[in-house]
Scaffold this motif. Structure first.
Motif, PDB file in Angstrom:
ATOM      1  N   ASP A 132       0.868  -1.178   0.000  1.00 54.45           N
ATOM      2  CA  ASP A 132       0.000   0.000   0.000  1.00 54.45           C
ATOM      3  C   ASP A 132       0.902   1.224   0.000  1.00 54.45           C
ATOM      4  O   ASP A 132       1.784   1.357   0.847  1.00 54.45           O
ATOM      5  CB  ASP A 132      -0.891  -0.001   1.244  1.00 54.45           C
TER       6      ASP A 132
ATOM      7  N   LEU B 297       0.065   4.174   0.709  1.00 58.13           N
ATOM      8  CA  LEU B 297      -0.421   5.159   1.682  1.00 58.13           C
ATOM      9  C   LEU B 297      -0.645   6.522   1.029  1.00 58.13           C
ATOM     10  O   LEU B 297      -0.561   7.559   1.671  1.00 58.13           O
ATOM     11  CB  LEU B 297       0.526   5.273   2.877  1.00 58.13           C
TER      12      LEU B 297
ATOM     13  N   HIS C 178       0.165  11.902   0.831  1.00 55.23           N
ATOM     14  CA  HIS C 178       0.849  10.722   1.358  1.00 55.23           C
ATOM     15  C   HIS C 178       0.738  10.760   2.871  1.00 55.23           C
ATOM     16  O   HIS C 178       1.138  11.742   3.503  1.00 55.23           O
ATOM     17  CB  HIS C 178       2.323  10.701   0.943  1.00 55.23           C
ATOM     18  N   GLU C 179       0.142   9.719   3.437  1.00 55.09           N
ATOM     19  CA  GLU C 179      -0.098   9.625   4.883  1.00 55.09           C
ATOM     20  C   GLU C 179      -0.764  10.888   5.427  1.00 55.09           C
ATOM     21  O   GLU C 179      -0.428  11.376   6.504  1.00 55.09           O
ATOM     22  CB  GLU C 179       1.200   9.330   5.627  1.00 55.09           C
TER      23      GLU C 179
END
Length: 181
Positions: free
Chosen positions: A39, A41, A52-53
Protein backbone atom coordinates in the motif's frame (compact mmCIF):
# COMPACT_ATOMS: atom_id res chain seq x y z
CA UNK A 1 17.72 19.41 -14.26
CA UNK A 2 14.64 21.49 -13.36
CA UNK A 3 11.31 20.59 -14.91
CA UNK A 4 10.10 22.99 -17.57
CA UNK A 5 6.37 22.74 -18.34
CA UNK A 6 5.25 22.84 -21.97
CA UNK A 7 4.08 26.19 -23.39
CA UNK A 8 0.44 27.22 -23.12
CA UNK A 9 -1.84 24.93 -25.07
CA UNK A 10 -3.35 27.76 -27.14
CA UNK A 11 0.08 28.62 -28.57
CA UNK A 12 0.92 25.10 -29.78
CA UNK A 13 0.12 23.57 -33.14
CA UNK A 14 -1.04 19.97 -33.41
CA UNK A 15 2.34 19.02 -34.88
CA UNK A 16 4.15 20.61 -31.92
CA UNK A 17 1.82 18.83 -29.48
CA UNK A 18 2.44 15.48 -31.19
CA UNK A 19 6.20 16.12 -31.04
CA UNK A 20 6.08 16.98 -27.31
CA UNK A 21 3.94 13.91 -26.59
CA UNK A 22 6.26 11.60 -28.53
CA UNK A 23 9.35 13.05 -26.82
CA UNK A 24 8.09 12.23 -23.34
CA UNK A 25 9.71 8.97 -22.30
CA UNK A 26 7.18 7.18 -20.06
CA UNK A 27 8.04 4.00 -18.16
CA UNK A 28 6.53 0.82 -19.70
CA UNK A 29 4.39 0.05 -16.64
CA UNK A 30 2.04 -2.11 -18.74
CA UNK A 31 4.98 -4.46 -19.43
CA UNK A 32 5.96 -4.91 -15.79
CA UNK A 33 4.36 -7.67 -13.71
CA UNK A 34 5.82 -7.45 -10.21
CA UNK A 35 4.60 -10.07 -7.75
CA UNK A 36 5.23 -8.01 -4.63
CA UNK A 37 2.34 -5.73 -3.59
CA UNK A 38 2.07 -3.04 -0.93
CA UNK A 39 0.00 0.00 0.00
CA UNK A 40 1.53 3.32 -1.04
CA UNK A 41 -0.42 5.16 1.68
CA UNK A 42 -1.18 7.70 -1.03
CA UNK A 43 -4.46 9.27 -2.14
CA UNK A 44 -5.37 11.32 -5.19
CA UNK A 45 -8.28 13.56 -4.23
CA UNK A 46 -11.12 14.32 -6.66
CA UNK A 47 -9.67 17.81 -7.20
CA UNK A 48 -6.32 16.33 -8.36
CA UNK A 49 -4.30 16.96 -5.20
CA UNK A 50 -1.98 14.16 -4.07
CA UNK A 51 -1.50 13.11 -0.43
CA UNK A 52 0.85 10.72 1.36
CA UNK A 53 -0.10 9.62 4.88
CA UNK A 54 -2.46 12.61 5.07
CA UNK A 55 0.10 15.24 4.05
CA UNK A 56 -0.27 17.00 0.70
CA UNK A 57 2.49 16.45 -1.85
CA UNK A 58 3.18 19.91 -3.27
CA UNK A 59 6.24 19.33 -5.46
CA UNK A 60 4.94 19.27 -9.03
CA UNK A 61 7.95 17.28 -10.28
CA UNK A 62 7.29 14.56 -7.70
CA UNK A 63 3.62 14.33 -8.66
CA UNK A 64 4.57 14.16 -12.33
CA UNK A 65 7.04 11.34 -11.61
CA UNK A 66 4.48 9.34 -9.61
CA UNK A 67 1.81 9.97 -12.28
CA UNK A 68 4.08 8.39 -14.91
CA UNK A 69 3.95 5.11 -12.91
CA UNK A 70 0.15 4.91 -12.66
CA UNK A 71 -1.79 1.95 -13.94
CA UNK A 72 -5.44 0.94 -13.36
CA UNK A 73 -6.40 -2.72 -13.42
CA UNK A 74 -9.60 -4.29 -14.75
CA UNK A 75 -11.23 -4.04 -11.29
CA UNK A 76 -10.62 -0.28 -11.19
CA UNK A 77 -7.78 -0.37 -8.63
CA UNK A 78 -5.01 2.16 -9.27
CA UNK A 79 -1.39 1.16 -8.76
CA UNK A 80 2.03 2.79 -8.73
CA UNK A 81 4.07 0.23 -10.65
CA UNK A 82 7.82 -0.42 -10.76
CA UNK A 83 9.61 -3.54 -12.03
CA UNK A 84 10.00 -4.78 -8.44
CA UNK A 85 6.71 -3.84 -6.77
CA UNK A 86 3.25 -2.43 -7.31
CA UNK A 87 1.69 -0.27 -4.63
CA UNK A 88 -2.02 0.45 -4.39
CA UNK A 89 -3.07 4.07 -4.45
CA UNK A 90 -6.49 5.38 -3.48
CA UNK A 91 -8.11 7.52 -6.18
CA UNK A 92 -11.30 9.34 -5.18
CA UNK A 93 -12.55 10.00 -8.72
CA UNK A 94 -9.99 10.05 -11.55
CA UNK A 95 -6.20 9.95 -11.43
CA UNK A 96 -5.90 13.17 -13.46
CA UNK A 97 -7.81 16.41 -14.04
CA UNK A 98 -8.12 17.89 -17.54
CA UNK A 99 -7.55 21.62 -17.07
CA UNK A 100 -7.63 22.93 -20.65
CA UNK A 101 -8.72 21.89 -24.14
CA UNK A 102 -7.94 23.14 -27.63
CA UNK A 103 -9.45 22.16 -30.96
CA UNK A 104 -6.95 21.96 -33.80
CA UNK A 105 -8.52 20.76 -37.04
CA UNK A 106 -10.01 17.31 -36.35
CA UNK A 107 -8.25 16.94 -33.00
CA UNK A 108 -9.11 17.86 -29.44
CA UNK A 109 -6.01 18.30 -27.28
CA UNK A 110 -6.21 18.34 -23.49
CA UNK A 111 -3.69 19.55 -20.91
CA UNK A 112 -3.81 17.67 -17.62
CA UNK A 113 -3.01 18.92 -14.13
CA UNK A 114 0.33 17.10 -14.51
CA UNK A 115 1.14 19.07 -17.71
CA UNK A 116 0.65 15.93 -19.80
CA UNK A 117 -0.85 16.60 -23.22
CA UNK A 118 -3.42 14.07 -24.49
CA UNK A 119 -5.04 14.04 -27.92
CA UNK A 120 -8.56 12.59 -27.71
CA UNK A 121 -9.41 9.87 -30.18
CA UNK A 122 -9.84 6.11 -30.45
CA UNK A 123 -6.91 5.47 -28.07
CA UNK A 124 -7.93 8.28 -25.69
CA UNK A 125 -11.74 8.32 -25.66
CA UNK A 126 -14.02 10.84 -24.00
CA UNK A 127 -16.59 9.19 -21.74
CA UNK A 128 -19.76 10.80 -20.38
CA UNK A 129 -20.90 9.58 -16.95
CA UNK A 130 -23.36 10.69 -14.30
CA UNK A 131 -26.84 11.65 -15.41
CA UNK A 132 -28.18 14.26 -17.87
CA UNK A 133 -28.68 16.80 -15.05
CA UNK A 134 -25.17 16.42 -13.60
CA UNK A 135 -22.94 14.81 -16.22
CA UNK A 136 -19.23 14.25 -15.74
CA UNK A 137 -16.78 13.91 -18.60
CA UNK A 138 -13.67 11.74 -18.52
CA UNK A 139 -10.75 11.41 -20.94
CA UNK A 140 -8.83 8.15 -21.30
CA UNK A 141 -5.18 8.90 -20.52
CA UNK A 142 -2.96 5.77 -20.40
CA UNK A 143 -2.85 2.32 -18.83
CA UNK A 144 -6.54 2.44 -17.94
CA UNK A 145 -6.33 5.78 -16.12
CA UNK A 146 -8.62 8.71 -16.83
CA UNK A 147 -8.79 12.46 -16.37
CA UNK A 148 -11.98 14.16 -15.26
CA UNK A 149 -12.64 17.42 -17.07
CA UNK A 150 -12.77 20.34 -14.65
CA UNK A 151 -15.62 22.82 -14.90
CA UNK A 152 -13.92 25.30 -17.24
CA UNK A 153 -12.63 22.57 -19.56
CA UNK A 154 -16.10 21.00 -19.61
CA UNK A 155 -17.52 24.42 -20.59
CA UNK A 156 -14.90 24.81 -23.34
CA UNK A 157 -15.78 21.40 -24.73
CA UNK A 158 -19.51 22.17 -24.55
CA UNK A 159 -18.90 25.34 -26.60
CA UNK A 160 -17.08 23.27 -29.23
CA UNK A 161 -20.00 20.82 -29.31
CA UNK A 162 -22.59 23.60 -29.61
CA UNK A 163 -20.67 25.07 -32.57
CA UNK A 164 -21.13 21.68 -34.23
CA UNK A 165 -24.88 21.82 -33.66
CA UNK A 166 -25.31 18.98 -31.17
CA UNK A 167 -23.88 17.62 -27.95
CA UNK A 168 -21.13 15.54 -29.53
CA UNK A 169 -17.51 16.25 -30.40
CA UNK A 170 -15.19 14.58 -32.88
CA UNK A 171 -11.46 14.03 -32.50
CA UNK A 172 -9.20 12.03 -34.80
CA UNK A 173 -12.19 10.44 -36.51
CA UNK A 174 -13.97 9.32 -33.32
CA UNK A 175 -17.23 10.90 -32.15
CA UNK A 176 -18.03 11.28 -28.45
CA UNK A 177 -21.34 12.20 -26.80
CA UNK A 178 -21.15 14.78 -24.02
CA UNK A 179 -24.25 13.46 -22.31
CA UNK A 180 -24.48 10.07 -20.59
CA UNK A 181 -26.41 7.35 -22.38
Amino acid sequence: MPYEPPPELAGLSLAEIAELTAARQLPPVDQWAPEREADSLMTIKADGRWFHEGDEITRAAMIRAFASLLWRDAQGQHWLVTPQEKQSIEVEDAAFVAVDVKRDGDALVFRLNTDDLVIAGPDHPIRAAGDPETPALYLGVRHGTEARLNRSTYAQLAEIAIEGGDLTVTSQGATFALTPA
